[in-house]
Design a protein around this motif. Sequence first.
Motif, PDB file in Angstrom:
ATOM      1  N   ALA A 154      -6.486  65.433 -52.308  1.00 50.77           N
ATOM      2  CA  ALA A 154      -7.797  64.711 -52.729  1.00 50.77           C
ATOM      3  C   ALA A 154      -8.612  64.052 -51.320  1.00 50.77           C
ATOM      4  N   ILE A 155      -8.131  64.261 -50.178  1.00 49.30           N
ATOM      5  CA  ILE A 155      -8.793  64.000 -49.050  1.00 49.30           C
ATOM      6  C   ILE A 155      -9.759  64.642 -48.634  1.00 49.30           C
ATOM      7  N   THR A 156     -10.800  64.246 -48.414  1.00 51.06           N
ATOM      8  CA  THR A 156     -12.092  65.056 -47.752  1.00 51.06           C
ATOM      9  C   THR A 156     -12.363  64.823 -46.432  1.00 51.06           C
ATOM     10  N   HIS A 157     -11.814  63.814 -45.946  1.00 47.39           N
ATOM     11  CA  HIS A 157     -12.407  63.723 -44.557  1.00 47.39           C
ATOM     12  C   HIS A 157     -11.329  62.716 -43.829  1.00 47.39           C
ATOM     13  N   ILE A 158     -11.262  63.135 -42.494  1.00 46.90           N
ATOM     14  CA  ILE A 158     -10.505  62.239 -41.498  1.00 46.90           C
ATOM     15  C   ILE A 158     -11.418  61.199 -40.728  1.00 46.90           C
ATOM     16  N   ALA A 159     -10.692  59.833 -40.771  1.00 45.42           N
ATOM     17  CA  ALA A 159     -11.308  59.035 -39.971  1.00 45.42           C
ATOM     18  C   ALA A 159     -10.579  58.790 -38.742  1.00 45.42           C
ATOM     19  N   SER A 160     -10.850  59.141 -37.668  1.00 45.50           N
ATOM     20  CA  SER A 160     -10.138  59.111 -36.193  1.00 45.50           C
ATOM     21  C   SER A 160     -10.445  57.891 -35.348  1.00 45.50           C
ATOM     22  N   ALA A 161      -9.303  57.209 -34.945  1.00 39.64           N
ATOM     23  CA  ALA A 161      -9.507  56.110 -34.095  1.00 39.64           C
ATOM     24  C   ALA A 161      -8.439  56.295 -32.895  1.00 39.64           C
ATOM     25  N   ALA A 162      -8.859  55.921 -31.739  1.00 38.47           N
ATOM     26  CA  ALA A 162      -8.004  55.999 -30.433  1.00 38.47           C
ATOM     27  C   ALA A 162      -6.987  54.988 -30.544  1.00 38.47           C
TER      28      ALA A 162
END
Length: 214
Positions: free
Chosen positions: A98-106
């Motif tokens: 169901a995941i469509t996007h990755i949200a990235s953080a350092a």
Amino acid sequence: MTRPEPRQILGCILAGGLSRRMGGGNKALKEIGGKPMLDHVISRLESQVSSLILNANGDPHHFDLYGFPIVADTIEGFTGPLAGILAAMRHAKANHPAITHIASAASDTPFFPLDLVEQLSDAARDETTIVLAGSGGNKHPVFGLWPVALADDLDSWLRTTDTYKVLVWIERHRLAVVDFPLIEHGSQTLDPFFNANTPEDIAAAEHYFAERLT
């Protein structure tokens, strides 16, 4: 396109680097304000996404206490943050359909906005738009919203390119940038995407915490 909702977004904390400027070791576990930087990053990102993973290379047992998946790069050779983003995309496709996007953080940036993902999601124009955070006239390529649909393109590019610069790959795709304001506190100005790369940066971050700039 309907904006991606938190349930469609997997959070990925990028900790796959070698921490050379910090003298090696696990930079994410260096303490600021009495706890590891990673704890601060988790507390800020966790409520904004459906679930979290950590992109890290080396011994995954260093992070056993955190209890969420540790995902290593799928491209060998420490090729930078794009390899971590690709690893997150592959993990999502294999485990979270169901995941469509990755949200990235350092993992070394303990002050980033608590509405980061919401703001990035609002700027997503279609299912292949990459959205980056910006501040003070600068783009922050490790803070972004990445469509999982671009996984194969990213994989192919990383395996054939002679440069691993994030913005070079991004230029192949539609990009939106969300500008976040600097934090003003008295006579001081703090970039919300301040990252602690060196021991001197750690000392500066400690000062910010002492001034309650969290």
